[in-house]
Design an enzyme around this catalytic site. Sequence first.
Site, PDB file in Angstrom:
ATOM      1  CB  ALA A  96     -19.721 -33.035 -42.104  1.00 33.02           C
ATOM      2  NE  ARG A 113     -36.277 -31.589 -46.664  1.00 35.07           N
ATOM      3  CZ  ARG A 113     -36.426 -30.404 -46.070  1.00 35.07           C
ATOM      4  NH1 ARG A 113     -35.801 -30.162 -44.935  1.00 35.07           N
ATOM      5  NH2 ARG A 113     -37.172 -29.480 -46.605  1.00 35.07           N
ATOM      6  CG  ASP A 129     -26.766 -25.899 -44.893  1.00 31.86           C
ATOM      7  OD1 ASP A 129     -26.475 -24.981 -44.111  1.00 31.86           O
ATOM      8  OD2 ASP A 129     -27.378 -26.929 -44.537  1.00 31.86           O
ATOM      9  CG  ASN A 187     -16.450  -2.471 -90.103  1.00 31.48           C
ATOM     10  OD1 ASN A 187     -17.038  -3.549 -90.092  1.00 31.48           O
ATOM     11  ND2 ASN A 187     -17.087  -1.320 -90.189  1.00 31.48           N
TER      12      ASN A 187
HETATM   13  C1  UD1 Z   1     -29.070 -26.488 -35.980  1.00 33.55           C
HETATM   14  C2  UD1 Z   1     -29.050 -25.937 -34.555  1.00 33.55           C
HETATM   15  C3  UD1 Z   1     -30.360 -25.209 -34.303  1.00 33.55           C
HETATM   16  C4  UD1 Z   1     -30.566 -24.112 -35.332  1.00 33.55           C
HETATM   17  C5  UD1 Z   1     -30.489 -24.682 -36.741  1.00 33.55           C
HETATM   18  C6  UD1 Z   1     -30.500 -23.587 -37.759  1.00 33.55           C
HETATM   19  C7  UD1 Z   1     -27.731 -27.476 -33.201  1.00 33.55           C
HETATM   20  C8  UD1 Z   1     -27.752 -28.583 -32.228  1.00 33.55           C
HETATM   21  N1  UD1 Z   1     -28.889 -27.035 -33.624  1.00 33.55           N
HETATM   22  O1  UD1 Z   1     -30.089 -27.444 -36.031  1.00 33.55           O
HETATM   23  O2  UD1 Z   1     -30.351 -24.642 -33.004  1.00 33.55           O
HETATM   24  O3  UD1 Z   1     -31.812 -23.467 -35.131  1.00 33.55           O
HETATM   25  O4  UD1 Z   1     -29.264 -25.428 -36.910  1.00 33.55           O
HETATM   26  O5  UD1 Z   1     -30.572 -24.142 -39.032  1.00 33.55           O
HETATM   27  O6  UD1 Z   1     -26.633 -27.011 -33.546  1.00 33.55           O
HETATM   28  N2  UD1 Z   1     -23.419 -30.642 -39.559  1.00 33.55           N
HETATM   29  C9  UD1 Z   1     -22.203 -31.263 -39.667  1.00 33.55           C
HETATM   30  N3  UD1 Z   1     -21.935 -32.351 -38.887  1.00 33.55           N
HETATM   31  C10 UD1 Z   1     -22.837 -32.833 -37.991  1.00 33.55           C
HETATM   32  C11 UD1 Z   1     -24.077 -32.190 -37.870  1.00 33.55           C
HETATM   33  C12 UD1 Z   1     -24.338 -31.087 -38.670  1.00 33.55           C
HETATM   34  O7  UD1 Z   1     -21.357 -30.860 -40.469  1.00 33.55           O
HETATM   35  O8  UD1 Z   1     -22.508 -33.805 -37.322  1.00 33.55           O
HETATM   36  C13 UD1 Z   1     -23.695 -29.476 -40.394  1.00 33.55           C
HETATM   37  C14 UD1 Z   1     -24.832 -29.740 -41.374  1.00 33.55           C
HETATM   38  O9  UD1 Z   1     -24.325 -30.186 -42.621  1.00 33.55           O
HETATM   39  C15 UD1 Z   1     -25.485 -28.375 -41.491  1.00 33.55           C
HETATM   40  C16 UD1 Z   1     -25.239 -27.738 -40.145  1.00 33.55           C
HETATM   41  O10 UD1 Z   1     -24.145 -28.434 -39.566  1.00 33.55           O
HETATM   42  O11 UD1 Z   1     -24.882 -27.570 -42.488  1.00 33.55           O
HETATM   43  C17 UD1 Z   1     -26.453 -27.769 -39.238  1.00 33.55           C
HETATM   44  O12 UD1 Z   1     -26.807 -29.098 -39.052  1.00 33.55           O
HETATM   45  P1  UD1 Z   1     -28.333 -29.554 -38.972  1.00 33.55           P
HETATM   46  O13 UD1 Z   1     -28.385 -30.988 -38.744  1.00 33.55           O
HETATM   47  O14 UD1 Z   1     -29.056 -28.999 -40.147  1.00 33.55           O
HETATM   48  O15 UD1 Z   1     -28.783 -28.796 -37.646  1.00 33.55           O
HETATM   49  P2  UD1 Z   1     -30.269 -28.565 -37.192  1.00 33.55           P
HETATM   50  O16 UD1 Z   1     -30.754 -29.784 -36.558  1.00 33.55           O
HETATM   51  O17 UD1 Z   1     -31.028 -27.971 -38.295  1.00 33.55           O
END
Ligand code: UD1
Length: 452
Positions: free
Chosen positions: A10, A15, A105, A361
């Site tokens: 979602a 970036r 991702d 051929n």
């Molecule tokens: C998350 C983890 C963290 C971990 C890291 C690894 C949590 C709270 N933290 O952090 O412990 O080390 O991933 O990369 O889970 N997404 C949604 N909906 C939302 C929020 C996120 O679909 O409301 C999806 C994002 O698109 C992404 C994934 O979930 O693919 C992770 O979200 P992201 O915001 O990147 O999490 P981090 O803060 O990196």
Amino acid sequence: MPVAVVILAAGQGSRMKSDLPKVLHKVAHAPLLVHAMRAAQSIEADRIVVVTGHGGAAVAKAATDYDENALIVTQEEQLGTAHAVKQARDVLADFDGDVVVLYGDTPFIREETLQDILSARQSGAGIVVLGFEAAEPAKYGRLVLNAEGGLERIVEAKDASPEQLAITLCNSGVICADRATMFDLIEAVDNKNKSEEYYLTDLVGLARSKGLPCAAITCPEAETLGVNSRVDLAAAEATFQTRARLEAMENGTTLPAPETVHFAYDTYVGRDVVIEQNVVFGPDVTVESGAHIRAFSHLEGCHVSEAAVIGPYARLRPGAEIGGGAKVGNFVEVKAALVGTGAKINHLSYVGDAEIGQDANIGAGTITCNYDGVFKHKTIIGARAFIGSNTALVAPVTIGDDAMTASGSVVTQDAGDGDLAIARAKQVNKTGLALRLMNKLRAAKAAQSKDK
Ligand code: UD1
Ligand code: CA
């Protein structure tokens, strides 16, 4: 134990600086999301749920194009990873089994790693989290272990104490629990943290407070690589290619210069195939045993049968079906055409919308004129036929078995079995005329320069 996989997709991915949702950017010709879906398929997931948000319609389409059974749910607002998983609750309400959460991702989680997670669940862990030793733990959630080596809780970097920040064992984001445990605990997650998000990582602490044992298993960091920018995307492509080249060699393919060969996510190569330098595969290519793909060839949507030789510098486009032992040589383009066993198209040709018989051929420079500007038409060439060099085959047209065309012919009518089609102006020789003509021209030039 049945398994459902929930893929979080979602997020916007700002970036990437793109109009395309992040998970639709491609690695090896497949969207990142499809790589995650393939990981789910590798463990024979009974259900795959994709949580969409930003660019939801396009993401949903990509998911169902790849797997028509994929279940799509929408997260209207991105309130955190626990909130994202919660959107799958209704479509899994009647599901009795384990739920694995993956990120859309994060394309490289291997089947073996997912199997390790499922085994850890079977061995009694209520929640299993996939961790990795991070070279730079900076922003990752930290896995806090207890004295027995069990997983006690996960602390997000923003909320961590200096002591916790010193932990290098980090959360990949992959988590697994029984369906009921997963969704019951999600109900208890709040957003009282630095980010004001509903953290999926809080499930571990909640489970422990109920006395449920949790476990962390680990994998190499490369496997948990996430894509957040175009630079990450290029790094992911490189990681994929390195892995695909190694796999090809391990499965019996010879690659004299592996670093120059580019595979697609679904390239299938049989044993004892040789793939020379700078060969590029688009999606949906199968190369059977013993085939030889020579340097600088480009293949997509095609099938190369045993012992066929392709290239150098050949282009096989979608629908090219190359028979066993056939040869497609330099600067030859083949599209939507069946090339029979042992047939040869060795030089400088375009063969489109055609059937070429066995052992036929096709002479240098032969072109199938398949397109009239509106419709595509078919060319059929019989077995053992011999198409003279520089023949233009104006489709629809059929050349019979054992038939020939004279070189330079523009063939607009069918030729029967064993016939010779000659469709070019008849040659006339004028005795001595070349010499007389040249002498006349040279004399005219001499007269001109005298005048100046
Ligand atoms: C998350 C983890 C963290 C971990 C890291 C690894 C949590 C709270 N933290 O952090 O412990 O080390 O991933 O990369 O889970 N997404 C949604 N909906 C939302 C929020 C996120 O679909 O409301 C999806 C994002 O698109 C992404 C994934 O979930 O693919 C992770 O979200 P992201 O915001 O990147 O999490 P981090 O803060 O990196
Ligand atoms: Ca992230």
